[in-house]
Design a protein around this motif. Structure first.
Motif, short mmCIF file in Angstrom:
data_model
loop_
_atom_site.label_atom_id
_atom_site.label_comp_id
_atom_site.label_asym_id
_atom_site.label_seq_id
_atom_site.Cartn_x
_atom_site.Cartn_y
_atom_site.Cartn_z
N ARG A 62 0.78 -1.21 0.06
CA ARG A 62 0.18 -0.08 -0.21
C ARG A 62 0.85 1.18 0.04
O ARG A 62 1.65 1.38 0.97
CB ARG A 62 -0.84 0.03 1.08
N PRO A 63 0.68 2.07 -1.06
CA PRO A 63 1.55 3.18 -0.98
C PRO A 63 1.18 4.41 0.05
O PRO A 63 0.12 4.36 0.58
CB PRO A 63 1.24 3.96 -2.44
N ALA A 64 1.98 5.16 0.44
CA ALA A 64 1.52 6.27 1.47
C ALA A 64 0.70 7.26 0.99
O ALA A 64 -0.16 7.69 1.78
CB ALA A 64 2.93 7.06 1.67
N ALA A 65 0.46 7.56 -0.74
CA ALA A 65 -0.47 8.07 -1.07
C ALA A 65 -1.63 7.80 -0.94
O ALA A 65 -2.84 8.59 -0.95
CB ALA A 65 -0.43 8.25 -2.41
N ALA A 66 -1.85 6.64 -0.32
CA ALA A 66 -3.37 5.92 -0.29
C ALA A 66 -3.76 5.72 1.33
O ALA A 66 -4.66 5.64 1.60
CB ALA A 66 -3.40 4.34 -0.59
N ASP A 67 -2.87 6.57 2.03
CA ASP A 67 -3.36 6.58 3.64
C ASP A 67 -4.28 8.04 3.85
O ASP A 67 -3.98 9.05 3.00
CB ASP A 67 -2.14 6.55 4.42
N GLY A 68 -5.06 7.88 4.75
CA GLY A 68 -5.87 8.97 4.89
C GLY A 68 -7.16 8.74 4.33
O GLY A 68 -7.50 7.98 3.65
N LEU A 69 -8.19 9.80 4.72
CA LEU A 69 -9.63 9.66 3.98
C LEU A 69 -9.99 10.92 2.87
O LEU A 69 -10.82 11.48 3.09
CB LEU A 69 -10.43 9.84 5.15
N THR A 70 -9.05 11.30 2.37
CA THR A 70 -9.00 12.38 1.25
C THR A 70 -9.50 11.90 -0.17
O THR A 70 -9.44 10.43 -0.35
CB THR A 70 -7.75 13.22 0.92
N LEU A 71 -9.96 12.77 -1.03
CA LEU A 71 -10.36 11.98 -2.42
C LEU A 71 -9.03 11.56 -3.10
O LEU A 71 -8.97 10.40 -3.73
CB LEU A 71 -11.08 13.06 -3.32
N ALA A 72 -7.95 12.41 -3.02
CA ALA A 72 -6.59 11.72 -3.60
C ALA A 72 -6.07 10.52 -2.97
O ALA A 72 -5.76 9.80 -3.82
CB ALA A 72 -5.46 12.96 -3.46
N ALA A 73 -6.46 10.25 -1.90
CA ALA A 73 -6.11 9.07 -1.08
C ALA A 73 -6.93 8.07 -1.75
O ALA A 73 -6.59 6.78 -1.96
CB ALA A 73 -6.27 8.91 0.52
N GLY A 74 -8.40 8.26 -1.88
CA GLY A 74 -9.27 7.34 -2.34
C GLY A 74 -8.83 6.71 -3.64
O GLY A 74 -8.74 5.73 -4.22
N GLU A 75 -8.25 7.68 -4.64
CA GLU A 75 -7.73 7.47 -6.10
C GLU A 75 -6.54 6.67 -5.95
O GLU A 75 -6.47 5.72 -6.74
CB GLU A 75 -7.73 8.65 -6.77
N ALA A 76 -5.61 6.72 -4.98
CA ALA A 76 -4.46 6.18 -4.89
C ALA A 76 -4.94 4.64 -4.22
O ALA A 76 -4.12 3.82 -4.90
CB ALA A 76 -3.48 6.75 -4.05
N PHE A 77 -5.81 4.59 -3.56
CA PHE A 77 -6.28 3.46 -3.12
C PHE A 77 -7.00 2.47 -4.02
O PHE A 77 -6.60 1.29 -4.21
CB PHE A 77 -7.13 3.43 -1.85
N ILE A 78 -7.58 3.28 -4.86
CA ILE A 78 -8.41 2.46 -6.14
C ILE A 78 -7.42 1.60 -6.91
O ILE A 78 -7.40 0.57 -7.43
CB ILE A 78 -9.18 3.07 -6.80
N ASN A 79 -6.10 2.41 -7.37
CA ASN A 79 -5.08 1.85 -8.03
C ASN A 79 -4.41 0.74 -7.40
O ASN A 79 -4.08 -0.37 -8.02
CB ASN A 79 -4.18 3.12 -8.63
N TYR A 80 -4.37 1.00 -6.13
CA TYR A 80 -3.61 -0.01 -5.46
C TYR A 80 -4.38 -1.12 -5.23
O TYR A 80 -3.95 -2.35 -5.51
CB TYR A 80 -3.18 0.50 -3.94
N TYR A 81 -5.80 -1.20 -5.25
CA TYR A 81 -6.54 -2.15 -5.16
C TYR A 81 -6.59 -3.06 -6.32
O TYR A 81 -6.84 -4.41 -6.36
CB TYR A 81 -8.06 -1.59 -4.60
N SER A 82 -6.55 -2.36 -7.43
CA SER A 82 -6.47 -3.03 -8.92
C SER A 82 -5.48 -3.91 -9.01
O SER A 82 -5.41 -5.06 -9.25
CB SER A 82 -6.41 -1.88 -9.86
N GLU A 83 -4.00 -3.34 -8.35
CA GLU A 83 -2.92 -4.29 -8.45
C GLU A 83 -3.18 -5.56 -7.60
O GLU A 83 -2.32 -6.57 -7.67
CB GLU A 83 -1.82 -3.42 -7.78
N LEU A 84 -3.89 -5.26 -6.33
CA LEU A 84 -4.19 -6.60 -5.52
C LEU A 84 -4.82 -7.62 -6.07
O LEU A 84 -4.64 -8.73 -6.02
CB LEU A 84 -4.93 -6.10 -3.98
N MET A 85 -5.71 -7.04 -6.93
CA MET A 85 -6.68 -8.04 -7.80
C MET A 85 -5.92 -8.72 -8.74
O MET A 85 -5.83 -10.21 -8.78
CB MET A 85 -7.83 -7.27 -8.57
N ASN A 86 -4.76 -8.08 -9.28
CA ASN A 86 -3.92 -8.72 -10.61
C ASN A 86 -3.39 -9.63 -9.61
O ASN A 86 -2.89 -10.66 -10.32
CB ASN A 86 -3.43 -7.69 -11.32
N TYR A 87 -2.50 -9.29 -8.64
CA TYR A 87 -1.72 -10.22 -7.96
C TYR A 87 -2.42 -11.51 -7.39
O TYR A 87 -2.14 -12.49 -7.58
CB TYR A 87 -1.23 -9.35 -6.70
#
Length: 199
Positions: A62-87
């Protein structure tokens, strides 16, 4: 409110939150198309284990950019979650994905059940099955504190078998429209629910 009621509200509210008065879109970093994971995301990749001569696939971090509850953190989390699905699709290891999912996420559970049965590592999933995010849009936070977003996701041509003795089922390259909802947990986003619709 029941969970099914929450999903309906999210589908009508948070996932279309840009037109509702209770939602905001204050982050200049969010709500734009983003086809690549943030630079700080550690993508799943081949790593050499000191005790093994065969390379193994490493789980995304999980990247540091995905921490927190902002919109930007949400977008970073979405990209990260997609990588978890591929993994998970490549390895059958769904533990990292489950740790980033709400316990009630039904689509998450169905995905996990599928990749545990058929994945790249056991040879029952083959071809270009990796999902790619083409666009993230309409990202907003609703009154209930959930984050909603619309996505366009593509996947290539692949084959899947439910067992080694089963005949392969071919799947053509597709583009999906995906609605997602994130929920807050311990000060950061987790996947609450996913809904796909083929274009």
């Amino acid at each position: 409110m029941t969970r099914s009621g929450q999903v309906v509200v999210l589908s009508l509210g948070c996932l279309c939150a840009a037109v509702l008065t209770g939602c905001n879109n204050e982050s200049p970093e969010a709500g734009r198309p983003n086809t690549a994971a943030p630079a700080s995301t550690a993508r799943a990749g081949l790593t050499e284990s000191p005790s093994q001569s065969t390379p193994r696939l490493a789980a995304p971090v999980r990247p540091a950019a995905a921490d927190g509850l902002t919109l930007a953190a949400g977008e970073a989390f979405i990209n990260y979650y997609s990588e978890l699905m591929n993994y998970a699709s490549a390895t059958g290891d769904a533990a990292p994905l489950l740790s980033e999912s709400d316990a009630g996420c039904q689509r998450c559970k169905r995905f996990v059940s599928s990749v545990k049965k058929s994945n790249g590592a056991n040879g029952l999933l083959a071809g270009d099955y990796r999902e790619r995010i083409k666009e993230i849009s309409a990202i907003a936070i609703g009154e209930g504190g959930h984050l909603g977003a619309d996505m366009v996701v593509t996947v290539g041509q692949f084959t899947r078998r439910d067992a080694s003795s089963a005949s392969p089922v071919n799947s053509e390259a597709k583009t999906y429209f995906r609605e997602i909802a994130l929920s807050p947990r311990s000060g950061r986003w987790v996947m609450f629910e996913v809904r796909d619709q083929e274009q």
